[in-house]
Design an enzyme around this catalytic site. Structure first.
Site, PDB file in Angstrom:
ATOM      1  N   SER A 112      -1.953  -1.699   6.296  1.00 43.72           N
ATOM      2  CA  SER A 112      -1.072  -2.042   5.334  1.00 43.72           C
ATOM      3  C   SER A 112      -1.105  -3.323   4.765  1.00 43.72           C
ATOM      4  O   SER A 112      -0.284  -3.698   3.809  1.00 43.72           O
ATOM      5  CB  SER A 112       0.484  -1.520   5.757  1.00 43.72           C
ATOM      6  OG  SER A 112       0.845  -0.051   5.625  1.00 43.72           O
ATOM      7  N   LYS A 115      -1.362  -4.062   1.135  1.00 43.08           N
ATOM      8  CA  LYS A 115      -0.295  -3.642   0.073  1.00 43.08           C
ATOM      9  C   LYS A 115      -0.022  -5.146  -0.451  1.00 43.08           C
ATOM     10  O   LYS A 115       0.712  -5.069  -1.575  1.00 43.08           O
ATOM     11  CB  LYS A 115       1.027  -3.029   0.908  1.00 43.08           C
ATOM     12  CG  LYS A 115       0.798  -1.624   0.911  1.00 43.08           C
ATOM     13  CD  LYS A 115       1.803  -0.973   2.072  1.00 43.08           C
ATOM     14  CE  LYS A 115       1.370   0.433   2.298  1.00 43.08           C
ATOM     15  NZ  LYS A 115       2.402   0.990   3.608  1.00 43.08           N
ATOM     16  N   SER A 169       7.116  -0.639   4.571  1.00 46.91           N
ATOM     17  CA  SER A 169       5.672  -0.201   4.364  1.00 46.91           C
ATOM     18  C   SER A 169       5.430   1.179   4.037  1.00 46.91           C
ATOM     19  O   SER A 169       4.607   1.959   4.405  1.00 46.91           O
ATOM     20  CB  SER A 169       4.953  -0.249   5.680  1.00 46.91           C
ATOM     21  OG  SER A 169       3.830  -0.812   5.344  1.00 46.91           O
TER      22      SER A 169
END
Length: 345
Positions: A112, A115, A169
């Site tokens: 993640s 991101k 997340s």
């Protein structure tokens, strides 16, 4: 009365189970590249990896490049710092100078932390005040994804979707942002969800190359493990350096909690997954201002951190560490970075 209460609780649990079964269970058993994988619920599937033990994923990763510029950047004398992470980089965020590195050019999986790149691409194409209607893309994410709790039909601002993506997340938020932005790039607000996601990942890779991340390939907007998706600690540092220059990203990343409201009035509480900014955590550091955690089976525990020093900011990249290691590793590097930058002030 007690029996009735127990029956009600059982029924509620069963209802939640059925809801999650319908919306979240991935399609297992499809074969792409002759590996077992989890796929998004779409006609055209992303090669997302569910079972890393049965996947020869390294065979899909090319040899890493090392330009003269990168060689020079990594030609520093490392301090004697031991970290659990398989790869790590510490950078002076003011001038981009590498202060420490470990396996900086070894291929890793971003999880993640990707991101941050997703957020940068969204900000290139969208105003944070734009209103987005969430669609069926939020049911396309794998069953074990981290979620913010979005539902198809929700209407909220781009800024709130970014909060939902960066704080808890939420992979659902990453997919919603990818579809919205991908359709803008395609100039087709009715484009198929998967077509929009593929367009968005094209934008991600274009952005990564412009930032100097030469040894990266992004396939999913949320960083979920995928065949052919990879990066390096050095490349993620390049992306992190750009992220901390964004007021929007840094403002969100240092929030401990937030509550976002949909147009219909539904409220959604959010909590940041970063223990370094949680005052109730044993890992709390008041100098830290973010940025992003990441965890998958292949990536291990990851953390990209930014922290204040007397003379600016320092950026720490920890990739493929342990559960406690990512916090401990980050704090070690941040402490060293603060010391070096203060001495050079």
């Amino acid at each position: 009365m007690k029996k009735i209460s127990n029956v009600i609780i059982i029924l509620l649990c069963f209802t939640v189970f059925i809801h999650n079964l319908f919306y979240a269970i991935p399609l297992i058993g499809n074969n792409i590249y002759e590996v077992r994988a989890v796929y998004a619920k779409a006609d055209d599937n992303l090669p997302l990896i569910s079972d890393g033990g049965s996947v020869d994923y390294m065979s899909y990763i090319p040899a890493m490049k090392c330009s003269e510029e990168v060689k020079e950047a990594l030609s520093v004398s490392n301090p004697e710092i031991s970290v659990d992470a398989k790869a790590a980089v510490l950078v002076d965020a003011e001038d981009g100078k590498v202060l420490y590195h470990k396996n900086a050019l070894e291929p890793i999986f971003p999880a993640s932390t990707a991101k941050l790149l997703t957020a940068l691409v969204v900000l290139d194409w969208c105003k944070t005040s734009e209103m987005v209607k969430v669609g069926k893309e939020v049911s396309m994410i794998p069953y074990d994804s981290s979620r913010a709790g979005l539902r198809a039909g929700d209407k909220l601002k781009v800024y709130n979707l970014m909060e939902a993506m960066l704080l808890p997340s939420g992979n659902d938020a990453a997919y919603a942002l990818a579809v919205y932005t991908g359709r803008k790039s395609l100039k087709d607000n009715k484009a198929d969800e998967m077509a929009a996601i593929r367009e968005f990942t094209r934008l991600m890779n274009d952005k990564a190359r412009r930032l100097g991340a030469e040894n990266s390939c992004f396939i999913s907007p949320d960083g979920y493990d995928a065949i052919g998706q990879y990066s390096t600690a050095y490349d993620m540092a390049k992306i992190g350096l750009k992220a901390i220059k964004s007021e929007t990203i840094t403002k969100i990343a240092k929030e401990r909690t937030a509550t976002i409201k949909m147009v219909n009035g539904r409220a959604l509480p959010l909590w940041n997954t970063n223990a370094l900014i949680n005052k109730d955590s044993m890992w709390y550091d008041s100098h830290v201002i973010g940025l992003k955690t990441g965890t998958t089976g292949l990536a291990g525990r990851c953390l990209i951190s930014a922290a204040r020093t007397d003379s600016g900011l320092v950026l720490s990249v920890i990739m493929n560490s342990t559960s406690e290691g990512r916090w401990r590793d980050s704090l070690k590097l941040i402490k060293y970075g603060r010391k070096v930058m203060s001495a050079n002030k």
